[in-house]
Motif scaffolding. Sequence first.
Motif, PDB file in Angstrom:
ATOM      1  N   THR A  76    -108.278  24.048 -82.215  1.00 50.02           N
ATOM      2  CA  THR A  76    -108.575  25.020 -83.566  1.00 50.02           C
ATOM      3  C   THR A  76    -107.841  25.649 -84.681  1.00 50.02           C
ATOM      4  OG1 THR A  76    -109.928  26.273 -81.091  1.00 50.02           O
ATOM      5  CG2 THR A  76    -108.518  27.887 -83.255  1.00 50.02           C
ATOM      6  N   ALA A  77    -106.956  25.775 -84.119  1.00 47.41           N
ATOM      7  CA  ALA A  77    -105.478  25.547 -85.515  1.00 47.41           C
ATOM      8  C   ALA A  77    -105.726  24.812 -86.336  1.00 47.41           C
ATOM      9  CB  ALA A  77    -104.064  25.776 -85.007  1.00 47.41           C
ATOM     10  N   GLU A  78    -105.378  23.515 -85.805  1.00 46.78           N
ATOM     11  CA  GLU A  78    -105.913  22.452 -86.949  1.00 46.78           C
ATOM     12  C   GLU A  78    -107.432  22.098 -88.040  1.00 46.78           C
ATOM     13  OE1 GLU A  78    -105.408  22.128 -83.866  1.00 46.78           O
ATOM     14  OE2 GLU A  78    -103.233  21.323 -84.246  1.00 46.78           O
ATOM     15  N   MET A  79    -107.914  23.261 -87.010  1.00 49.78           N
ATOM     16  CA  MET A  79    -109.815  22.844 -87.933  1.00 49.78           C
ATOM     17  C   MET A  79    -109.729  24.874 -88.172  1.00 49.78           C
ATOM     18  SD  MET A  79    -112.477  24.906 -87.338  1.00 49.78           S
ATOM     19  CE  MET A  79    -112.441  26.239 -86.305  1.00 49.78           C
ATOM     20  N   VAL A  80    -109.231  25.732 -88.182  1.00 52.25           N
ATOM     21  CA  VAL A  80    -109.223  26.995 -89.418  1.00 52.25           C
ATOM     22  C   VAL A  80    -108.076  26.857 -90.310  1.00 52.25           C
ATOM     23  CG1 VAL A  80    -108.161  29.310 -89.479  1.00 52.25           C
ATOM     24  CG2 VAL A  80    -109.636  28.143 -87.322  1.00 52.25           C
ATOM     25  N   SER A  81    -106.990  26.302 -90.193  1.00 49.63           N
ATOM     26  CA  SER A  81    -106.479  25.526 -91.143  1.00 49.63           C
ATOM     27  C   SER A  81    -106.655  24.577 -92.140  1.00 49.63           C
ATOM     28  CB  SER A  81    -104.898  25.217 -91.068  1.00 49.63           C
ATOM     29  OG  SER A  81    -104.450  25.881 -89.844  1.00 49.63           O
ATOM     30  N   ARG A  82    -108.301  24.259 -91.704  1.00 51.54           N
ATOM     31  CA  ARG A  82    -108.665  22.677 -92.734  1.00 51.54           C
ATOM     32  C   ARG A  82    -110.005  23.041 -93.608  1.00 51.54           C
ATOM     33  NH1 ARG A  82    -108.992  19.580 -88.915  1.00 51.54           N
ATOM     34  NH2 ARG A  82    -111.142  19.672 -88.079  1.00 51.54           N
ATOM     35  N   GLU A  83    -110.071  23.889 -92.768  1.00 48.61           N
ATOM     36  CA  GLU A  83    -111.751  24.216 -93.065  1.00 48.61           C
ATOM     37  C   GLU A  83    -112.113  25.535 -93.485  1.00 48.61           C
ATOM     38  OE1 GLU A  83    -115.405  23.118 -90.327  1.00 48.61           O
ATOM     39  OE2 GLU A  83    -113.635  21.423 -89.968  1.00 48.61           O
ATOM     40  N   PHE A  84    -110.728  26.607 -93.015  1.00 55.98           N
ATOM     41  CA  PHE A  84    -110.783  28.294 -94.039  1.00 55.98           C
ATOM     42  C   PHE A  84    -109.620  28.552 -93.249  1.00 55.98           C
ATOM     43  CE2 PHE A  84    -114.730  27.221 -90.660  1.00 55.98           C
ATOM     44  CZ  PHE A  84    -115.734  27.489 -90.614  1.00 55.98           C
ATOM     45  N   PRO A  85    -109.059  28.298 -95.040  1.00 58.00           N
ATOM     46  CA  PRO A  85    -107.377  28.575 -95.197  1.00 58.00           C
ATOM     47  C   PRO A  85    -107.231  29.943 -95.740  1.00 58.00           C
ATOM     48  CG  PRO A  85    -108.853  26.805 -96.891  1.00 58.00           C
ATOM     49  CD  PRO A  85    -109.460  27.419 -96.142  1.00 58.00           C
TER      50      PRO A  85
END
Length: 287
Positions: A48-57
């Motif tokens: 979850t954290a990696e996805m948010v940081s990568r795709e929705f900064p």
Amino acid sequence: MQKLRNLLSIVILTFNRASELRSTLQQLFSLPETPDIVIVDNASTDDTAEMVSREFPQATLIRLRQNIGAAARNFGVRAVQTRYVAFCDDDSWWAAGSLERAVDILDGHPRVAAICARILLGTDNREDPICRILAESPLPSDGLPGRSLLGFIACATVVRREPYLAAGGYEQKFFVGGEEELLSLDLVSNGWRVVYIPEMTVHHHPSPQRDNPGRQIIVIRNALWVSWLRLPLRNALRETLRTCRSAKNRRILFKALGNAAKELPWVFRRRKVLAPETLALYRLLRH
């Protein structure tokens, strides 16, 4: 649109649903109105954290060290500075125009603390059966923008930030499952109003995991706690019997009763009977 950004933020609760969260964020960031979004991650162990940081900064991510259930929303509400907060779960999102409507209503009705929207389920957009119950609320609604309520659905509600925080937000012991009732009763007991506005819409694609036995135990336990925390003793006993009789699975009921009874010292420390006006509304709903 700028007015909306200045007045309202979105708080999303998530736990181990990176894929569902991605879909929800795609929907929310495609809205013509683009309020700030805060995601509160209940100690997810997936990406979850990696996805948010990568795709929705552009979103703000708050990562908790442990899963505290619905009370995680409190961290999101404290983190924002806007007057109003719209809640989502990782499997729900607001329809275009609904948040603007919420701001207009809250601006125009200063005693309304929470607005519950209409909920459409799944890809076929069928109306959640709870919506009919909300629309047919028998509570007096004179002077209000919609039907008066004593409850709401967490993933489909916009709240006024200050009353929410003054009421304590979500109680951490309730975890997830019927956690809204105590908060909504406390808001109304504090002199605020909760309303249903069907012109506002939330899309909800609920996970099948929601109906597992563990969740059913929590829902029953929380219903018992609400009765013991906020009702006069006679009413609390009546609601306890009602809850027990409505349980379809005896094994689940007995586990819920045991879990609820373990926290009786906490219940009695936190017990505070509803204001008379709110108690009258509660009795009207129950009879």
